[in-house]
Motif scaffolding. Structure first.
Motif, short mmCIF file in Angstrom:
data_model
loop_
_atom_site.label_atom_id
_atom_site.label_comp_id
_atom_site.label_asym_id
_atom_site.label_seq_id
_atom_site.Cartn_x
_atom_site.Cartn_y
_atom_site.Cartn_z
N PHE A 315 0.75 -1.13 0.03
CA PHE A 315 0.01 0.08 0.09
C PHE A 315 0.84 1.35 0.04
O PHE A 315 0.62 2.17 -0.83
CB PHE A 315 -0.95 0.10 1.26
N VAL A 316 1.88 1.44 0.76
CA VAL A 316 2.83 2.44 1.24
C VAL A 316 3.72 2.77 -0.31
O VAL A 316 3.57 3.84 -0.85
CB VAL A 316 3.79 2.39 2.14
N ALA A 317 4.12 1.61 -0.88
CA ALA A 317 4.93 1.68 -2.29
C ALA A 317 3.88 2.25 -3.46
O ALA A 317 4.43 3.06 -4.12
CB ALA A 317 5.37 0.41 -2.50
N SER A 318 2.70 1.77 -3.27
CA SER A 318 1.73 2.14 -4.26
C SER A 318 1.59 3.53 -4.13
O SER A 318 1.29 4.38 -4.96
CB SER A 318 0.51 1.42 -4.21
N LYS A 319 1.20 4.04 -2.97
CA LYS A 319 0.84 5.34 -2.73
C LYS A 319 1.87 6.28 -3.00
O LYS A 319 1.67 7.55 -3.55
CB LYS A 319 0.36 5.54 -1.16
N LEU A 320 3.25 5.93 -2.74
CA LEU A 320 4.38 6.85 -3.20
C LEU A 320 4.83 6.56 -4.69
O LEU A 320 5.60 7.33 -5.30
CB LEU A 320 5.54 6.33 -2.32
N LYS A 321 4.06 5.88 -5.40
CA LYS A 321 4.13 5.62 -6.85
C LYS A 321 5.77 5.09 -7.25
O LYS A 321 6.32 5.49 -7.97
CB LYS A 321 3.92 6.91 -7.71
N ILE A 322 6.28 4.11 -6.24
CA ILE A 322 7.50 3.46 -6.33
C ILE A 322 7.64 2.88 -7.51
O ILE A 322 8.54 2.80 -8.33
CB ILE A 322 7.66 2.68 -5.12
N PHE A 323 6.52 2.17 -8.00
CA PHE A 323 6.57 0.99 -8.97
C PHE A 323 6.42 2.02 -10.39
O PHE A 323 7.24 1.68 -11.21
CB PHE A 323 5.59 0.06 -8.99
N ASP A 324 5.80 2.95 -10.38
CA ASP A 324 5.75 4.09 -11.68
C ASP A 324 7.15 4.53 -12.01
O ASP A 324 7.51 4.64 -13.12
CB ASP A 324 4.98 5.15 -11.28
N HIS A 325 7.86 4.93 -10.68
CA HIS A 325 9.35 5.65 -10.68
C HIS A 325 10.21 4.38 -11.37
O HIS A 325 11.22 4.88 -12.02
CB HIS A 325 9.85 5.94 -9.41
N LEU A 326 10.06 3.27 -11.27
CA LEU A 326 11.03 2.09 -11.87
C LEU A 326 10.44 1.75 -12.98
O LEU A 326 11.35 0.86 -13.69
CB LEU A 326 11.01 0.95 -10.43
#
Length: 367
Positions: A315-326
């Motif tokens: 949830f936190v990784a999605s909220k911070l858009k970590i996967f979008d950055h990578l």
């Protein structure tokens, strides 16, 4: 473990769980309790407005579920159980009781009421000891409840409907399952996590210990720790304390008859995740009826709670858009990701390591 001596007492008894809930079955199986499942036919039609507090409704429903199974097994099945366990979990918010949603629109109504708010999860539990006398069923009933406070994050309409369409809310009180995808909706939990899953294991174990081994004053020690409430520790819970295999009535019991993450130089890259399935088996028993793997049982409970931790990391990784950055980049250092999303390097490293351990990201040895 305080339940282990009690398991030896229960091994020769017919223990019945009056619930079809797979979550309750898993929790009780994981502590080595042997039981059979006989789902209750009790229709949950009690008038909620007749109860002064939500927990009273949960306790009474649990009691009626267990009573129905006990009477049915005695009369129709001609098999009188020794112990019947009934449970009912509800969610309460703004003085309104929420049970299982009847359809997707009802699930949306429930989740919308919980959105951004703290609510209470109550589980009522009834433990009924049965015995037949002159072909009449007599029952001794002990009941209790557990309350856990849960806070939902502020969630968008899109996220709520995405969760509803997953199908997970439909058999869950309040319309969510905290041990699975529903954990992503939760901001914090205060109290017994397993109570929210569906069964307050800690309270149940203590209650059984009280029933079978009521502690004398010299056997109860109050240990105090910084910032942790005092707890009772029961000593000498061995079969040698009691010659009788019958349980000792608790003073609160009633009686009824049948009418009743660490390196800042680490590099991460996106990777397709895959579902991880975990299974469980009933532990083998020794001659005393106690699980041979008793010492390992708490780890199984921890595995169940790990589902919540994993969903929070996602949830936190999605909220911070970590996967979008990578997604459209090659390997990226944690410090660069932290700068991109505006978070601390230390916190970002821990989050990325958690995602890597879940198989959501790949951590490379490059610096």
């Amino acid at each position: 473990m305080v339940l282990n001596p009690v398991l030896g007492k229960l091994v020769s008894k017919r223990v019945v769980l009056a619930s079809a809930s797979p979550r309750r079955q898993e929790i009780l199986t994981n502590v080595g309790l042997r039981f059979e499942v006989v789902p209750s036919w009790f229709k949950e039609t009690l008038e909620k407005s007749s109860f002064t507090a939500p927990y009273e409704y949960a306790v009474e429903t649990a009691k009626q579920k267990a009573l129905e199974v006990a009477n049915r097994m005695h009369v129709k099945h001609l098999r009188t159980p020794d112990i019947v366990i009934g449970a009912d979990t509800i969610v309460s918010v703004d003085e309104q009781i929420l049970e299982k949603p009847v359809d997707k629109q009802d699930a949306y109504r429930m989740l919308s009421r919980l959105n951004g708010k703290e609510h209470s999860v109550f589980t009522g539990v009834a433990i009924i000891h049965c015995h037949s006398k002159d072909n009449q069923l007599e029952m001794d009933i002990t009941d209790f409840y557990e309350e856990t406070k849960v806070k939902f994050s502020e969630l968008s309409e899109e996220l709520l409907w995405e969760y509803i369409h997953s199908g997970e809310p439909m058999d869950k009180a309040g319309g969510y399952g905290i041990q699975a995808l529903g954990g992503m909706l939760v901001e914090y939990v205060h109290g017994d996590f397993l109570n929210v899953v569906g069964f307050p294991l800690n309270h149940f174990c203590k209650k059984l210990a009280e029933l079978y081994y009521p502690p004398s004053k010299h056997n109860v020690q109050h240990k105090k720790y910084n910032s942790i409430p005092s707890v009772d520790t029961f000593e000498n819970l061995s079969d040698g304390e009691s010659e009788s295999s019958n349980f000792t009535k608790h003073k609160g019991a009633s009686k009824l008859d049948s009418s009743g993450i660490h390196s800042s130089g680490a590099v991460y890259t996106s990777e397709n995740s895959s579902a991880v399935r975990t299974g469980f088996t009933v532990p083998l028993e020794n001659q005393n009826g106690v699980s041979q793997s008793a010492a390992k049982l708490p780890s199984k409970i921890l595995e169940l709670m790990d589902g919540f931790r994993a969903s929070k990391a996602l949830f936190v990784a999605s909220k911070l858009k970590i996967f979008d950055h990578l997604k459209d980049k090659g390997p990226v250092k944690a410090v660069d990701i932290a700068n991109d999303v505006g978070t601390s390097v230390c916190g970002t490293e821990r989050l990325l390591d958690a995602c890597a351990s879940l198989g959501l990201l790949e951590k490379t040895p490059q610096g």
